[in-house]
Design an enzyme around this catalytic site. Sequence first.
Site, PDB file in Angstrom:
ATOM      1  N   ARG A   1      27.288  20.265  42.100  1.00 40.29           N
ATOM      2  CA  ARG A   1      26.756  20.215  40.724  1.00 40.29           C
ATOM      3  C   ARG A   1      27.796  20.866  39.808  1.00 40.29           C
ATOM      4  NH1 ARG A   1      20.632  21.698  39.587  1.00 40.29           N
ATOM      5  NH2 ARG A   1      21.003  20.358  37.777  1.00 40.29           N
TER       6      ARG A   1
ATOM      7  N   GLN B   1      10.589  21.647  35.711  1.00 35.42           N
ATOM      8  CA  GLN B   1      10.773  22.985  36.305  1.00 35.42           C
ATOM      9  C   GLN B   1       9.804  23.997  35.688  1.00 35.42           C
ATOM     10  OE1 GLN B   1      13.285  21.021  35.258  1.00 35.42           O
ATOM     11  NE2 GLN B   1      15.146  21.314  36.433  1.00 35.42           N
TER      12      GLN B   1
ATOM     13  N   ASP C   1      23.245  28.730  32.789  1.00 40.76           N
ATOM     14  CA  ASP C   1      24.044  28.149  33.880  1.00 40.76           C
ATOM     15  C   ASP C   1      25.518  28.501  33.765  1.00 40.76           C
ATOM     16  OD1 ASP C   1      21.512  26.435  33.902  1.00 40.76           O
ATOM     17  OD2 ASP C   1      22.559  25.965  35.767  1.00 40.76           O
TER      18      ASP C   1
ATOM     19  N   LYS D   1      19.461  24.717  30.516  1.00 42.39           N
ATOM     20  CA  LYS D   1      18.693  23.478  30.637  1.00 42.39           C
ATOM     21  C   LYS D   1      18.524  22.770  29.299  1.00 42.39           C
ATOM     22  CE  LYS D   1      17.483  21.944  33.591  1.00 42.39           C
ATOM     23  NZ  LYS D   1      18.294  20.891  34.232  1.00 42.39           N
TER      24      LYS D   1
HETATM   25  O1  MRU Z   1      18.721  21.774  36.782  1.00 42.55           O
HETATM   26  P1  MRU Z   1      18.318  23.169  37.194  1.00 42.55           P
HETATM   27  O2  MRU Z   1      16.879  23.280  37.548  1.00 42.55           O
HETATM   28  O3  MRU Z   1      19.239  23.728  38.252  1.00 42.55           O
HETATM   29  O4  MRU Z   1      18.554  24.036  35.882  1.00 42.55           O
HETATM   30  C1  MRU Z   1      18.284  25.407  35.936  1.00 42.55           C
HETATM   31  C2  MRU Z   1      18.404  26.078  34.636  1.00 42.55           C
HETATM   32  O5  MRU Z   1      18.795  25.489  33.642  1.00 42.55           O
HETATM   33  C3  MRU Z   1      18.097  27.540  34.603  1.00 42.55           C
HETATM   34  O6  MRU Z   1      17.564  27.895  33.364  1.00 42.55           O
HETATM   35  C4  MRU Z   1      19.395  28.319  34.833  1.00 42.55           C
HETATM   36  O7  MRU Z   1      20.016  27.904  35.999  1.00 42.55           O
HETATM   37  C5  MRU Z   1      19.160  29.768  34.881  1.00 42.55           C
HETATM   38  S1  MRU Z   1      18.463  30.207  36.431  1.00 42.55           S
HETATM   39  C6  MRU Z   1      18.292  31.837  36.594  1.00 42.55           C
END
Ligand code: MRU
Length: 376
Positions: free
Chosen positions: A117, A222, A263, A274
Amino acid sequence: MSRDDIGTDPGFQFGSGGPSGPPTGTGESPVAAIVWHDGALWLLDQRELPRTSVMRRYSDSADVAQAIRDMVVRGAPAIGVAAAYGAVLAARRCYEESAAAWRAAVEADLDHLAASRPTAVNLGWALDRMRRAIGAIVGDDDPEPSLLATARAIHAEDIAANRRMGELGAALIESRCEVLTHCNAGALATAGYGTALGVIRAAHSAGRIAHVFAGETRPWLQGARLTAYELVEAGIPVSLIADGAATWTMRQGRVRWVIVGADRVAANGDVANKIGTYSLAVSARHHGVRFMVVAPTSTIDRECASGAEIPIENRDSEELLSHQGTRVAPDGARAWNPVFDVTPAELIDALVTERGVVEAPTRERIALLFDRCRQR
Ligand code: MRU
């Protein structure tokens, strides 16, 4: 197949344990998304939550990379921890094939994990640390014990960072209020406890949070599936809102803080998180709502000058065009599915890290955070 679950063995039902099953979470963070047990990596399959809780077993690094890509495990710090254990599995296989040539062979597996990713920098960060651990191994010794120790350290340090950020972030919330969060930045997205949800857990324990609004976070939900699940488990009052309801909720004067994870944080304080986070920040500023980003320093990419350099993952358009295998959009419709966006630093009131809080983050203030820590 080295992944012992798919198709035949459904894995262990989460929480049911069993004499040979992996241990599950404990204490304030009952959800354990990542467990090293009995020489293998176990991941809680987050695609199936909250209806089904299944731990899947991985003994091959290519399968770990696929699990990250398929979002069995997701959330920036959790991806990093899973990749670190994936590196242990890669080294084990390469060493079994050749005790003399494993170091060169393992590189391709690490690259494969790193490519699973693109946006979460914790993935590359954890693999760089595993690379340094590989570099420190001398001779033809079995690399697994020392690499496993490094992966376990990454795992434990992330939980400790989350606890510390929980304290620091909770201290910013002056009085009992309602807050809003997005996606899932909880125990499931990390090694345990959570970043944004860690602050919410700590602030709720201190009596400073009355209620949490959780955006459902389409298309993977999520917020609906994971954040609501964690908050219900923790006994923290939560109302789910449609993503489009967030600005209106702020307009009602019901939200004092928006609290999210990240991220990747660029050196100037721009934050990738996100998709939908940016619009929350714009709305928050318009309504006088404060905006808090909670992220360990492993999420800060000092090589990345600004948000413009952050790679944004685009996922399969089917994730938008269909829902749970049923097509919802008409044939002929196309979709654009960026799953992260970038919030400019000027919209962020506080960046909470385990090393301290950076108020109104700028390039200089973030540099100072790292300089101060080097001097200690
Ligand atoms: O696509 P995802 O579910 O991996 O995205 C996760 C997020 O955007 C979270 O907000 C981010 O990773 C922070 S996690 C502590």
